[in-house]
Design a protein around this motif. Structure first.
Motif, PDB file in Angstrom:
ATOM      1  N   LEU A  88       0.831  -1.191   0.000  1.00  0.00           N
ATOM      2  CA  LEU A  88       0.000   0.000   0.000  1.00  0.00           C
ATOM      3  C   LEU A  88       0.873   1.252   0.000  1.00  0.00           C
ATOM      4  N   ALA A  89       0.328   2.336  -0.509  1.00  0.00           N
ATOM      5  CA  ALA A  89       1.028   3.617  -0.461  1.00  0.00           C
ATOM      6  C   ALA A  89       1.197   4.055   0.989  1.00  0.00           C
ATOM      7  N   ASN A  90       2.189   4.884   1.227  1.00  0.00           N
ATOM      8  CA  ASN A  90       2.463   5.367   2.584  1.00  0.00           C
ATOM      9  C   ASN A  90       1.227   5.987   3.214  1.00  0.00           C
ATOM     10  N   GLY A  91       0.960   5.598   4.445  1.00  0.00           N
ATOM     11  CA  GLY A  91      -0.151   6.172   5.198  1.00  0.00           C
ATOM     12  C   GLY A  91      -1.456   5.433   5.060  1.00  0.00           C
ATOM     13  N   ILE A  92      -1.596   4.583   4.032  1.00  0.00           N
ATOM     14  CA  ILE A  92      -2.870   3.906   3.812  1.00  0.00           C
ATOM     15  C   ILE A  92      -3.122   2.838   4.873  1.00  0.00           C
ATOM     16  N   LEU A  93      -2.110   2.060   5.210  1.00  0.00           N
ATOM     17  CA  LEU A  93      -2.318   0.994   6.190  1.00  0.00           C
ATOM     18  C   LEU A  93      -2.833   1.551   7.508  1.00  0.00           C
ATOM     19  N   ALA A  94      -2.256   2.642   7.969  1.00  0.00           N
ATOM     20  CA  ALA A  94      -2.707   3.239   9.232  1.00  0.00           C
ATOM     21  C   ALA A  94      -4.155   3.691   9.148  1.00  0.00           C
ATOM     22  N   ALA A  95      -4.596   4.078   7.963  1.00  0.00           N
ATOM     23  CA  ALA A  95      -5.954   4.580   7.791  1.00  0.00           C
ATOM     24  C   ALA A  95      -6.993   3.470   7.721  1.00  0.00           C
ATOM     25  N   VAL A  96      -6.570   2.244   7.391  1.00  0.00           N
ATOM     26  CA  VAL A  96      -7.547   1.185   7.160  1.00  0.00           C
ATOM     27  C   VAL A  96      -7.434   0.035   8.160  1.00  0.00           C
ATOM     28  N   SER A  97      -6.583   0.186   9.177  1.00  0.00           N
ATOM     29  CA  SER A  97      -6.339  -0.947  10.059  1.00  0.00           C
ATOM     30  C   SER A  97      -6.364  -0.548  11.523  1.00  0.00           C
ATOM     31  N   LEU A  98      -6.492  -1.558  12.358  1.00  0.00           N
ATOM     32  CA  LEU A  98      -6.421  -1.404  13.808  1.00  0.00           C
ATOM     33  C   LEU A  98      -4.988  -1.648  14.267  1.00  0.00           C
ATOM     34  N   PRO A  99      -4.600  -1.126  15.448  1.00  0.00           N
ATOM     35  CA  PRO A  99      -3.215  -1.327  15.915  1.00  0.00           C
ATOM     36  C   PRO A  99      -2.799  -2.790  15.963  1.00  0.00           C
ATOM     37  N   GLU A 100      -3.690  -3.679  16.452  1.00  0.00           N
ATOM     38  CA  GLU A 100      -3.322  -5.095  16.526  1.00  0.00           C
ATOM     39  C   GLU A 100      -3.183  -5.718  15.140  1.00  0.00           C
ATOM     40  N   GLU A 101      -3.940  -5.224  14.169  1.00  0.00           N
ATOM     41  CA  GLU A 101      -3.787  -5.701  12.795  1.00  0.00           C
ATOM     42  C   GLU A 101      -2.430  -5.290  12.233  1.00  0.00           C
ATOM     43  N   ARG A 102      -2.009  -4.065  12.511  1.00  0.00           N
ATOM     44  CA  ARG A 102      -0.711  -3.603  12.025  1.00  0.00           C
ATOM     45  C   ARG A 102       0.432  -4.411  12.652  1.00  0.00           C
ATOM     46  N   ASP A 103       0.281  -4.750  13.932  1.00  0.00           N
ATOM     47  CA  ASP A 103       1.297  -5.578  14.584  1.00  0.00           C
ATOM     48  C   ASP A 103       1.394  -6.941  13.900  1.00  0.00           C
ATOM     49  N   ARG A 104       0.241  -7.526  13.585  1.00  0.00           N
ATOM     50  CA  ARG A 104       0.218  -8.830  12.930  1.00  0.00           C
ATOM     51  C   ARG A 104       0.791  -8.741  11.516  1.00  0.00           C
ATOM     52  N   ILE A 105       0.496  -7.668  10.802  1.00  0.00           N
ATOM     53  CA  ILE A 105       1.021  -7.485   9.454  1.00  0.00           C
ATOM     54  C   ILE A 105       2.548  -7.404   9.488  1.00  0.00           C
ATOM     55  N   ALA A 106       3.091  -6.741  10.473  1.00  0.00           N
ATOM     56  CA  ALA A 106       4.549  -6.636  10.586  1.00  0.00           C
ATOM     57  C   ALA A 106       5.178  -8.017  10.751  1.00  0.00           C
ATOM     58  N   VAL A 107       4.548  -8.868  11.546  1.00  0.00           N
ATOM     59  CA  VAL A 107       5.053 -10.230  11.739  1.00  0.00           C
ATOM     60  C   VAL A 107       4.959 -11.016  10.428  1.00  0.00           C
ATOM     61  N   LEU A 108       3.819 -10.919   9.745  1.00  0.00           N
ATOM     62  CA  LEU A 108       3.644 -11.642   8.489  1.00  0.00           C
ATOM     63  C   LEU A 108       4.650 -11.189   7.435  1.00  0.00           C
ATOM     64  N   GLN A 109       4.885  -9.900   7.364  1.00  0.00           N
ATOM     65  CA  GLN A 109       5.824  -9.394   6.372  1.00  0.00           C
ATOM     66  C   GLN A 109       7.241  -9.872   6.656  1.00  0.00           C
ATOM     67  N   HIS A 110       7.549 -10.061   7.923  1.00  0.00           N
ATOM     68  CA  HIS A 110       8.874 -10.574   8.290  1.00  0.00           C
ATOM     69  C   HIS A 110       8.994 -12.060   7.987  1.00  0.00           C
ATOM     70  N   ASP A 111       7.945 -12.820   8.353  1.00  0.00           N
ATOM     71  CA  ASP A 111       8.012 -14.283   8.223  1.00  0.00           C
ATOM     72  C   ASP A 111       7.693 -14.782   6.818  1.00  0.00           C
ATOM     73  N   HIS A 112       6.860 -14.022   6.075  1.00  0.00           N
ATOM     74  CA  HIS A 112       6.429 -14.453   4.738  1.00  0.00           C
ATOM     75  C   HIS A 112       6.535 -13.256   3.780  1.00  0.00           C
ATOM     76  N   PRO A 113       7.755 -12.841   3.465  1.00  0.00           N
ATOM     77  CA  PRO A 113       7.932 -11.582   2.720  1.00  0.00           C
ATOM     78  C   PRO A 113       7.510 -11.624   1.260  1.00  0.00           C
ATOM     79  N   ALA A 114       7.153 -12.789   0.741  1.00  0.00           N
ATOM     80  CA  ALA A 114       6.794 -12.867  -0.680  1.00  0.00           C
ATOM     81  C   ALA A 114       5.422 -12.280  -0.983  1.00  0.00           C
ATOM     82  N   VAL A 115       4.615 -12.004   0.055  1.00  0.00           N
ATOM     83  CA  VAL A 115       3.248 -11.498  -0.125  1.00  0.00           C
ATOM     84  C   VAL A 115       3.142 -10.092   0.465  1.00  0.00           C
ATOM     85  N   SER A 116       2.403  -9.230  -0.197  1.00  0.00           N
ATOM     86  CA  SER A 116       2.140  -7.882   0.328  1.00  0.00           C
ATOM     87  C   SER A 116       0.980  -7.971   1.316  1.00  0.00           C
TER      88      SER A 116
END
Length: 237
Positions: free
Chosen positions: A112-140
């Motif tokens: 997503l473009a900068n700032g969009i994730l914060a606008a469409v997600s909850l704090p716990e969702e963003r935390d989970r996304i960070a983990v997924l991006q680290h563990d499974h980087p092939a997917v956005s």
């Protein structure tokens, strides 16, 4: 492509090109007459997909006009959903007696473009996304979350006629099973005698696309038989 994450009760048609013979009904032309070429092609091909799917159900072609929130208005007895993004258009349709609601969304497999994730997600969702991006980087995964929330809204609105903000549903993505859950954080409405507290869906990453889908099957309806025969119930699949 999208049919692989949908149950058999849903008919899907998608395409990576805009068919040159795709046309619109006069009513649809009136809606899109002032649109730029990109929007016109998306609108036209998505409705071509929808009418192809309707035909597979034995339904005649019919206009599919946007409603008050832009949602497609389906002919009597049908439910469905439409999606489009660069290089992809798709539509799914089902008989209302078999499917209560369906929502689909397609997005490019790009962050997503900068700032969009914060606008469409909850704090716990963003935390989970960070983990997924680290563990499974092939997917956005940020884009996957956005797509899942779009599918949630498309499944929600036909049932309730109510707006649902991005922060009104908490989505949990499962990177191994290709599924997700969405818990609703608003007062649960009653739908067909049951409280609607959330959705479950499936996702797919292929050909540079992220696709998400939610299907809520209709409750099994008892079928009556002549006296002396066993009464059975139809299972929706």
């Amino acid at each position: 492509m999208i049919e692989s994450i949908l149950p058999a009760a849903v008919t899907a048609v998608d395409t990576f090109v805009d068919p040159p013979d795709a046309t619109l009904f006069h009513e649809e032309e009136a809606v899109i007459r002032m649109a730029v070429d990109k929007r016109r092609r998306e609108f036209t091909t998505a409705r071509w997909c929808a009418r192809q799917a309707m035909g597979r159900l034995g339904r005649p072609p019919a206009p599919i006009l946007p409603g008050v929130r832009g949602e497609p208005q389906w002919p009597e007895g049908l439910v469905g959903s439409i999606t489009h993004c660069a290089g992809y258009r798709g539509a799914v349709v089902a008989e209302r007696e078999r499917v209560t609601t369906v929502g689909i969304d397609a997005e490019p497999d790009e962050p997503l473009a900068n700032g969009i994730l914060a606008a469409v997600s909850l704090p716990e969702e963003r935390d989970r996304i960070a983990v997924l991006q680290h563990d499974h980087p092939a997917v956005s995964w940020d884009r996957m979350l956005f797509s899942a929330k779009e599918s949630v809204y498309k499944a929600w609105f036909p049932l309730t006629g109510r707006w649902l903000d991005f922060e009104d549903a908490k989505v949990v993505l499962d990177p191994l099973s290709g599924t997700f859950t969405a818990g609703l954080l608003v007062t649960a409405p009653w739908v067909q005698g049951r409280k609607l507290t959330g959705f479950s869906g499936r996702w797919l990453v292929r050909n540079g696309l992220i696709i998400t889908a939610i299907t809520v099957l209709a409750p099994a309806v008892p079928r009556t038989h002549p006296v002396g025969r066993r009464v059975a119930t139809r299972r929706s699949t």
